[in-house]
Design a protein around this motif. Sequence first.
Motif, PDB file in Angstrom:
ATOM      1  N   LEU A 185      -2.880  -6.008 -10.493  1.00  0.00           N
ATOM      2  CA  LEU A 185      -2.761  -4.561 -10.394  1.00  0.00           C
ATOM      3  C   LEU A 185      -3.866  -4.003  -9.508  1.00  0.00           C
ATOM      4  O   LEU A 185      -4.973  -4.550  -9.444  1.00  0.00           O
ATOM      5  CB  LEU A 185      -2.836  -3.925 -11.783  1.00  0.00           C
ATOM      6  CG  LEU A 185      -1.691  -4.261 -12.755  1.00  0.00           C
ATOM      7  CD1 LEU A 185      -1.966  -3.639 -14.110  1.00  0.00           C
ATOM      8  CD2 LEU A 185      -0.354  -3.786 -12.193  1.00  0.00           C
ATOM      9  N   ILE A 186      -3.558  -2.921  -8.824  1.00  0.00           N
ATOM     10  CA  ILE A 186      -4.550  -2.291  -7.953  1.00  0.00           C
ATOM     11  C   ILE A 186      -5.629  -1.634  -8.809  1.00  0.00           C
ATOM     12  O   ILE A 186      -5.339  -0.882  -9.740  1.00  0.00           O
ATOM     13  CB  ILE A 186      -3.882  -1.254  -7.035  1.00  0.00           C
ATOM     14  CG1 ILE A 186      -2.892  -1.954  -6.097  1.00  0.00           C
ATOM     15  CG2 ILE A 186      -4.922  -0.463  -6.243  1.00  0.00           C
ATOM     16  CD1 ILE A 186      -2.066  -1.015  -5.252  1.00  0.00           C
ATOM     17  N   ARG A 211      -8.876   7.208 -10.813  1.00  0.00           N
ATOM     18  CA  ARG A 211      -7.523   7.327 -10.277  1.00  0.00           C
ATOM     19  C   ARG A 211      -7.159   6.088  -9.462  1.00  0.00           C
ATOM     20  O   ARG A 211      -7.993   5.519  -8.773  1.00  0.00           O
ATOM     21  CB  ARG A 211      -7.408   8.578  -9.398  1.00  0.00           C
ATOM     22  CG  ARG A 211      -7.632   9.876 -10.181  1.00  0.00           C
ATOM     23  CD  ARG A 211      -7.581  11.059  -9.258  1.00  0.00           C
ATOM     24  NE  ARG A 211      -7.766  12.318  -9.985  1.00  0.00           N
ATOM     25  CZ  ARG A 211      -7.820  13.515  -9.416  1.00  0.00           C
ATOM     26  NH1 ARG A 211      -7.723  13.603  -8.087  1.00  0.00           N
ATOM     27  NH2 ARG A 211      -7.989  14.597 -10.140  1.00  0.00           N
ATOM     28  N   THR A 212      -5.906   5.722  -9.544  1.00  0.00           N
ATOM     29  CA  THR A 212      -5.429   4.559  -8.786  1.00  0.00           C
ATOM     30  C   THR A 212      -4.933   5.022  -7.424  1.00  0.00           C
ATOM     31  O   THR A 212      -4.110   5.944  -7.361  1.00  0.00           O
ATOM     32  CB  THR A 212      -4.293   3.849  -9.541  1.00  0.00           C
ATOM     33  OG1 THR A 212      -4.771   3.453 -10.824  1.00  0.00           O
ATOM     34  CG2 THR A 212      -3.831   2.620  -8.778  1.00  0.00           C
ATOM     35  N   ARG A 220      -2.457  -5.316   0.762  1.00  0.00           N
ATOM     36  CA  ARG A 220      -3.410  -5.141  -0.323  1.00  0.00           C
ATOM     37  C   ARG A 220      -4.839  -5.408   0.160  1.00  0.00           C
ATOM     38  O   ARG A 220      -5.775  -4.698  -0.222  1.00  0.00           O
ATOM     39  CB  ARG A 220      -3.080  -6.067  -1.481  1.00  0.00           C
ATOM     40  CG  ARG A 220      -4.074  -6.001  -2.646  1.00  0.00           C
ATOM     41  CD  ARG A 220      -4.016  -4.690  -3.382  1.00  0.00           C
ATOM     42  NE  ARG A 220      -2.741  -4.558  -4.047  1.00  0.00           N
ATOM     43  CZ  ARG A 220      -2.447  -5.098  -5.226  1.00  0.00           C
ATOM     44  NH1 ARG A 220      -3.363  -5.783  -5.904  1.00  0.00           N
ATOM     45  NH2 ARG A 220      -1.258  -4.935  -5.752  1.00  0.00           N
ATOM     46  N   GLY A 221      -5.004  -6.438   0.969  1.00  0.00           N
ATOM     47  CA  GLY A 221      -6.335  -6.754   1.477  1.00  0.00           C
ATOM     48  C   GLY A 221      -6.922  -5.625   2.284  1.00  0.00           C
ATOM     49  O   GLY A 221      -8.121  -5.312   2.175  1.00  0.00           O
ATOM     50  N   ASP A 222      -6.098  -4.975   3.088  1.00  0.00           N
ATOM     51  CA  ASP A 222      -6.610  -3.849   3.882  1.00  0.00           C
ATOM     52  C   ASP A 222      -6.858  -2.639   2.999  1.00  0.00           C
ATOM     53  O   ASP A 222      -7.822  -1.891   3.214  1.00  0.00           O
ATOM     54  CB  ASP A 222      -5.627  -3.511   4.997  1.00  0.00           C
ATOM     55  CG  ASP A 222      -6.274  -2.678   6.098  1.00  0.00           C
ATOM     56  OD1 ASP A 222      -7.385  -3.037   6.536  1.00  0.00           O
ATOM     57  OD2 ASP A 222      -5.694  -1.649   6.484  1.00  0.00           O
ATOM     58  N   LEU A 223      -6.001  -2.432   2.000  1.00  0.00           N
ATOM     59  CA  LEU A 223      -6.229  -1.333   1.060  1.00  0.00           C
ATOM     60  C   LEU A 223      -7.584  -1.491   0.377  1.00  0.00           C
ATOM     61  O   LEU A 223      -8.351  -0.523   0.244  1.00  0.00           O
ATOM     62  CB  LEU A 223      -5.110  -1.301   0.014  1.00  0.00           C
ATOM     63  CG  LEU A 223      -5.248  -0.252  -1.089  1.00  0.00           C
ATOM     64  CD1 LEU A 223      -5.157   1.155  -0.513  1.00  0.00           C
ATOM     65  CD2 LEU A 223      -4.183  -0.469  -2.163  1.00  0.00           C
ATOM     66  N   ARG A 248     -10.424   7.829   2.285  1.00  0.00           N
ATOM     67  CA  ARG A 248      -9.290   8.480   1.634  1.00  0.00           C
ATOM     68  C   ARG A 248      -8.008   7.738   1.972  1.00  0.00           C
ATOM     69  O   ARG A 248      -7.597   7.691   3.143  1.00  0.00           O
ATOM     70  CB  ARG A 248      -9.213   9.933   2.090  1.00  0.00           C
ATOM     71  CG  ARG A 248     -10.378  10.796   1.621  1.00  0.00           C
ATOM     72  CD  ARG A 248     -10.521  12.054   2.462  1.00  0.00           C
ATOM     73  NE  ARG A 248     -11.013  11.757   3.803  1.00  0.00           N
ATOM     74  CZ  ARG A 248     -11.094  12.647   4.794  1.00  0.00           C
ATOM     75  NH1 ARG A 248     -10.682  13.893   4.584  1.00  0.00           N
ATOM     76  NH2 ARG A 248     -11.577  12.302   5.967  1.00  0.00           N
ATOM     77  N   VAL A 249      -7.363   7.162   0.959  1.00  0.00           N
ATOM     78  CA  VAL A 249      -6.183   6.349   1.210  1.00  0.00           C
ATOM     79  C   VAL A 249      -5.248   6.428   0.017  1.00  0.00           C
ATOM     80  O   VAL A 249      -5.686   6.498  -1.135  1.00  0.00           O
ATOM     81  CB  VAL A 249      -6.578   4.884   1.508  1.00  0.00           C
ATOM     82  CG1 VAL A 249      -7.396   4.279   0.374  1.00  0.00           C
ATOM     83  CG2 VAL A 249      -5.346   4.018   1.784  1.00  0.00           C
ATOM     84  N   LEU A 250      -3.951   6.436   0.313  1.00  0.00           N
ATOM     85  CA  LEU A 250      -2.923   6.377  -0.718  1.00  0.00           C
ATOM     86  C   LEU A 250      -1.902   5.330  -0.306  1.00  0.00           C
ATOM     87  O   LEU A 250      -1.375   5.365   0.811  1.00  0.00           O
ATOM     88  CB  LEU A 250      -2.228   7.734  -0.874  1.00  0.00           C
ATOM     89  CG  LEU A 250      -1.068   7.781  -1.887  1.00  0.00           C
ATOM     90  CD1 LEU A 250      -1.588   7.536  -3.303  1.00  0.00           C
ATOM     91  CD2 LEU A 250      -0.329   9.119  -1.791  1.00  0.00           C
ATOM     92  N   SER A 251      -1.649   4.374  -1.195  1.00  0.00           N
ATOM     93  CA  SER A 251      -0.644   3.343  -0.955  1.00  0.00           C
ATOM     94  C   SER A 251       0.628   3.724  -1.701  1.00  0.00           C
ATOM     95  O   SER A 251       0.598   4.003  -2.907  1.00  0.00           O
ATOM     96  CB  SER A 251      -1.149   1.983  -1.436  1.00  0.00           C
ATOM     97  OG  SER A 251      -0.180   0.976  -1.201  1.00  0.00           O
TER      98      SER A 251
END
Length: 564
Positions: free
Chosen positions: A400-401, A408-409, A521-524, A533-536
């Motif tokens: 899981l992330i 927050r995820t 996932r690795g880049d996230l 600031r990032v949202l997958s």
Amino acid sequence: MADDPVLEAIDRRLRSFDEERFGERLFGHDATLWKDDPHHREIIAHALGWTSIADDMQGKAADLAAFAAQVVADGFTDAVLLGMGGSSLAPEVFRRTFGVAEGYLDLRICDSTDPQAVRATEAAIDLEHTLFIVSSKSGGTTETACFHAYFHERVSALVGAGQAGRQFVAVTDPDTSLHREALAQGFRAVFLNPPDIGGRYSALSYFGLVPAALIGVDLGRLLERAAHVTAVCRDGVPAREHPAFKVGGALGELARAGRDKVTFFLSPAIASLGAWLEQLLAESTGKEGTGLVPVDGETPGPPEVYGADRVFVALTLEGQGDERGAAALAALAEAGHPTMTLTLPDVWDVAAEFVRWELAVAAAGAALGIDPFDQPNVQESKDNTKRLLPAFADGGALPLIAPRPDGRTPAVAVSDERLSQAVRELLGSVRPGDYLALQAYLPPTAQHERILQGVRLLLRDRFRVATTLGYGPRFLHSTGQLHKGGPPTGVFVQLTRSAPKDLAIPGQAYTFGQLEQAQARGDLEALTSRGLRVLSIDLGPDPLVGLTTFGGVVAELLRQPATG
């Protein structure tokens, strides 16, 4: 405008290039021009072979033409380049700019680990009559090795393992693992590139010219244009008149003054040059918290949709200008935005542009105080991917992330009721001077492109910020360095999909789909570890449906009152 501080800074920079003999020292391979410390001197000293490559390759043009003629005579009709980033972008420029000469091989680029994209490449070719170009400077590029293993097995099943090698050629540096494997598998040919040329500076080396020869490009004519501009740039032209240094010096000083979003307008016939420029600028300058943010493929708009962080560069083909782009550029100049126009006499001058921009970026790097030849932040995503891949063993899945420090995820599914709120929160963080990056781990189909381009224009027009669009994992070898090492002004939307119809990779415990998931996932993880600031967003099993839903959410949010 004489007392404009930015113009004065550009003028000082150009004078300094002359006073420091920048051009003479660059062509003399002076490794102290950018960073005078042992680590960077070592990198730079082994990275300047491109400054003479146009002259060096003129003596190879006839041999490459003969090689292509023999391949045609042996009955090949198609070619597929297996490579990433610097190995694939220049060949794509040649294919899209020049097309295929009568009787030569049609060229396709395989640079996506998405199983649908790999399958589409295979479906488009006559496997028995296809030549595969395995292209990797390091010889160990993960994606390229997987493409090689897959297509070698497919060809072996068709013609026998002992005969498969005749359908493969390698382009790599001397004594790499690919070099050794190519010899062991009996490749038709191995082209060993000068090792002192980095991937993004390799357009006029074997990496670009082998594919160009196979589609029938006149290499002599191409290299003549490149050699001519190289000679002009080398002959001590004052920086104010220099084809490259005046561009690079201006871009560097404009970035220092806050105008770091270099927005390209290109004539349609040379539009593919934009992706090559994007990698060159982003990977060369995006480090140490600074850099040029290239904006390619963003449809021109009126002056009011742009912020004060832009500079506009038009590359136009004489007699084939884009009237809409020209009108937009004129309006932007009238509104006070810095603009520059570079005109190519004809398509053969794309070779001259390769030279111009390589030198311009070297000059911009000096203005920004960075080493344009390293890429210190690329490896982290690769390391994360390798760490994550074993999770797929024995039917496993990615963990899981992990949540951010605020609990927050940074991930949500497109079917989740939290999608609108998550997108709202991300967009609420956008400020003037930011850029919005759409990162699509999807096959680059026309339908996907249409939706994504629509979304990026909605976002640009609402927030007046630069937007970029990259397909994963391709962009990891292009703008990935900028995202993690450049100015921390990026706002990232990562778009993935649930497991598609997958493809096994011979010799590996993971599939193409699993590799793509691990790369995303690795880049996230690399982005979130820097507090960016990032949202997958997981688009679900049908990316077209998921993208449509995502686009609808964005459109609905932007109809509401502005946030923040």
